[in-house]
Scaffold this active site. Structure first.
Site, PDB file in Angstrom:
ATOM      1  N   LYS A  92      32.312 -13.308  11.981  1.00  6.48           N
ATOM      2  CA  LYS A  92      33.746 -13.186  12.262  1.00  6.48           C
ATOM      3  C   LYS A  92      34.259 -14.592  12.546  1.00  6.48           C
ATOM      4  O   LYS A  92      34.187 -15.083  13.675  1.00  6.48           O
ATOM      5  CB  LYS A  92      33.945 -12.272  13.476  1.00  6.48           C
ATOM      6  N   CYS A 118      33.720 -28.941  21.854  1.00 12.00           N
ATOM      7  CA  CYS A 118      33.208 -28.468  23.142  1.00 12.00           C
ATOM      8  C   CYS A 118      32.516 -29.579  23.909  1.00 12.00           C
ATOM      9  O   CYS A 118      32.524 -29.585  25.129  1.00 12.00           O
ATOM     10  CB  CYS A 118      32.235 -27.326  22.895  1.00 12.00           C
TER      11      CYS A 118
END
Ligand code: NAD
Length: 515
Positions: A192, A300
């Site tokens: 996804k 990140c």
């Protein structure tokens, strides 16, 4: 500084590669249910529509999971000889390598990331497929020293069906970091991708089908809102692997916990870059500016907390800011551009709010803090923000503690080694850090005390398929890359073989052996 302009390479809409509409990829073909909702994917530099995508809902997700389950149970991949499995992964690597320029172009267009970054990043992605192909060809089980006349052999077997949920900042890199070990291990997967940048991952699902991956082993559903939740909460998954924000991580762990499903999560960060007064200052400046602003600061592990020893703080930060001011902002498709826009209006608003907040909290705006002027008509509406440095911060400020996920860096000083370690560790996150010092003992000593999963010494941001990747504290659970990733995607089956010929009957009466 603005990068010199160049004619924009338009995506080849309607060509084999770039479609004007994408459905889900299920069972080896595109799936578009009648009258289904769609949404638009946008070019963040121009704010123009790139294509429409099927907004996969719970029914589409369920169809994808059922297809993956059937593929797994069929054994077409899960029980394929590992040498054949490895060959298909290598074939995928070869096919991807040939098409890196096309994938990099679309990756740049859908994310706004500079094309020079995407060429460099995507050029390495085939290595992940090759690395895990090599690993399964050479991986051996174990034979523990079971007491008595027994042989105990332990094999690693796939988990089953895994849902992989990925973000928009490195759409292909993060997907392939998960896809390569998951497939190598023999699992079937439903990927996804982020709703904001799903195109390359959908194209990669198609590519893997073309190189011989059996249908249903790699399904891909893109969708907004409920799509990720429908996948992570699906009762027929054996694993969920998420890269995303920490709030999403909490929801995914909770949903998967209901189904007693394995969870791997790579979440947010607020990486410190700790610069000692004995560092190679020129290299530390180049390296920390790279660590902070690559990908427009949307990574990140971005070095977002610049911690500098107090006796060099003023000089170092001044030189760092001078370098930041020279970063070339512009059209992501221009090979001279060094920094593109942020991904969308929501991120732009968040970046703006954190810049104001940092100043309200007492920080000093050293550069940036606004949208750039003079970008040229074509990209003047884009979600651009100048690289921003806020100095003289303190550890309690929200802009220091929370993840902005954009080009906003906070700078503050530390006194000595103990203070550096304390300030670097004073965070809810624990993903990554870098230490800048020419004193090799000090560098290792500090690395050993940082509560993070990845530390770079005199460098930042480096990644390799062999090197474990993941965070401590609120930055996630588990590790990508390396043997750890293969372990994350497998479980052990322990087979205990008795070879004692002595007759055995526990319930025999009067046998002294059992007295
Ligand atoms: P996000 O959490 O908003 O979304 C990540 C993915 O989760 C998307 O595909 C999204 O559609 C899906 N999602 C959203 N809500 C969900 C739910 N309730 N259940 C299941 N899925 C859901 O993150 P983002 O904005 O796409 O990416 C930025 C975040 O990702 C940052 O926090 C960044 O630090 C983190 N990140 C971490 C790593 C790492 O390796 N640790 C790498 C890249 C990005």
């Amino acid at each position: 500084m603005l990068a010199a302009s160049r004619q924009f390479l338009k995506p080849r809409s309607g060509s084999r590669f770039f479609q004007s509409h994408y459905g889900a990829w299920i069972d080896g073909k595109e799936f578009n249910p009648p009258n289904a909702a769609t949404y638009d994917v946008e070019d963040p530099a121009r704010r123009t529509k790139l294509c429409t995508v099927l907004d996969a809902d719970a029914a589409v997700v369920d169809k994808a999971v059922k297809s993956s389950r059937a593929a797994f149970e069929s054994g077409s991949w899960s029980r394929m000889d590992v040498r054949d499995r490895a060959e298909i992964l290598n074939e995928g690597a070869r096919a991807l390598r040939k098409r890196v320029p096309e994938f990099a172009e679309v990756e740049s267009i859908q994310t706004g990331r500079a094309i020079r970054e995407m060429n460099a990043q995507l050029g390495r992605l085939p290595e992940w497929l090759e690395y895990f192909a090599a690993m399964i060809r050479t991986h051996e089980g174990t034979c523990p020293p079971f007491k008595g006349n027994y042989v105990n052999y332990v094999k690693r077997v796939p988990l089953g069906v895994a849902g992989l949920i990925t973000p928009w900042n490195h759409p292909m890199l993060i997907a392939i970091k998960k896809i390569a070990p998951a497939l190598a291990a023999g699992n079937s997967i439903i990927v996804k991708p982020s709703e904001f940048a799903p195109i390359t991952v959908l194209e990669f699902a198609k590519l893997m089908t073309e190189v011989g991956l059996p249908n249903g082993v790699f399904n891909c559903v893109a969708g907004q809102g409920g799509c990720g939740a429908a996948l992570s909460g699906h009762s027929d998954l054996d694993m969920v692997d998420l890269t995303g924000g920490t709030p999403t991580g909490r929801k995914v762990h909770a949903a998967a916990g209901e189904n007693l499903c394995t969870v791997l999560s790579e979440l947010g960060g607020k990486a410190p870059m700790v610069v000692f007064n004995d560092a190679d200052i020129d290299q530390a400046i180049n390296g920390t500016v790279f660590g902070s602003f690559i990908a427009t600061g949307q990574t990140c592990i971005a070095g977002t907390r610049l911690l500098v020893q107090e006796d060099i703080y003023d000089e170092f930060v001044a030189r760092y800011v001078e370098k930041v001011k020279k970063i070339g902002i512009g059209d992501p498709q221009n090979p001279n551009t060094q920094m593109g826009p942020v991904i969308n209006q929501g991120q732009l608003d968040k970046v703006r709010e954190f810049c104001s907040l940092g100043v309200q909290e007492g920080g000093k705006l050293l550069c940036g803090g606004k949208q750039p002027d003079g970008l040229g008509a074509e990209i003047s509406n884009g979600y651009y923000w100048e690289p921003t440095v806020i100095g003289d911060c303190t550890p309690d400020m929200r802009v220091v503690r929370e993840e902005v996920f954009g080009p906003v860096i906070v700078a503050y000083s530390f006194k000595d080694e103990a203070d550096a370690i304390a300030k670097a560790n004073d965070s809810d996150f624990g993903l990554a850090a870098s230490v800048w010092s020419k004193d090799i003992k000090r560098a290792h000593r500090v690395a050993d005390r940082l509560d993070v999963g990845i530390v770079w010494l005199n460098d930042h941001h480096r990644n390799d398929p062999s090197s474990p990747w993941g965070g401590m504290k609120d930055s996630g659970v588990g590790r990508e890359n390396g043997i750890e990733a293969l372990h994350e995607y497998t479980q052990t089956r322990s087979v205990v073989v008795g070879f004692d010929d002595t007759p055995f009957d526990w319930f025999i009466e009067g046998d002294a052996r059992y007295g």
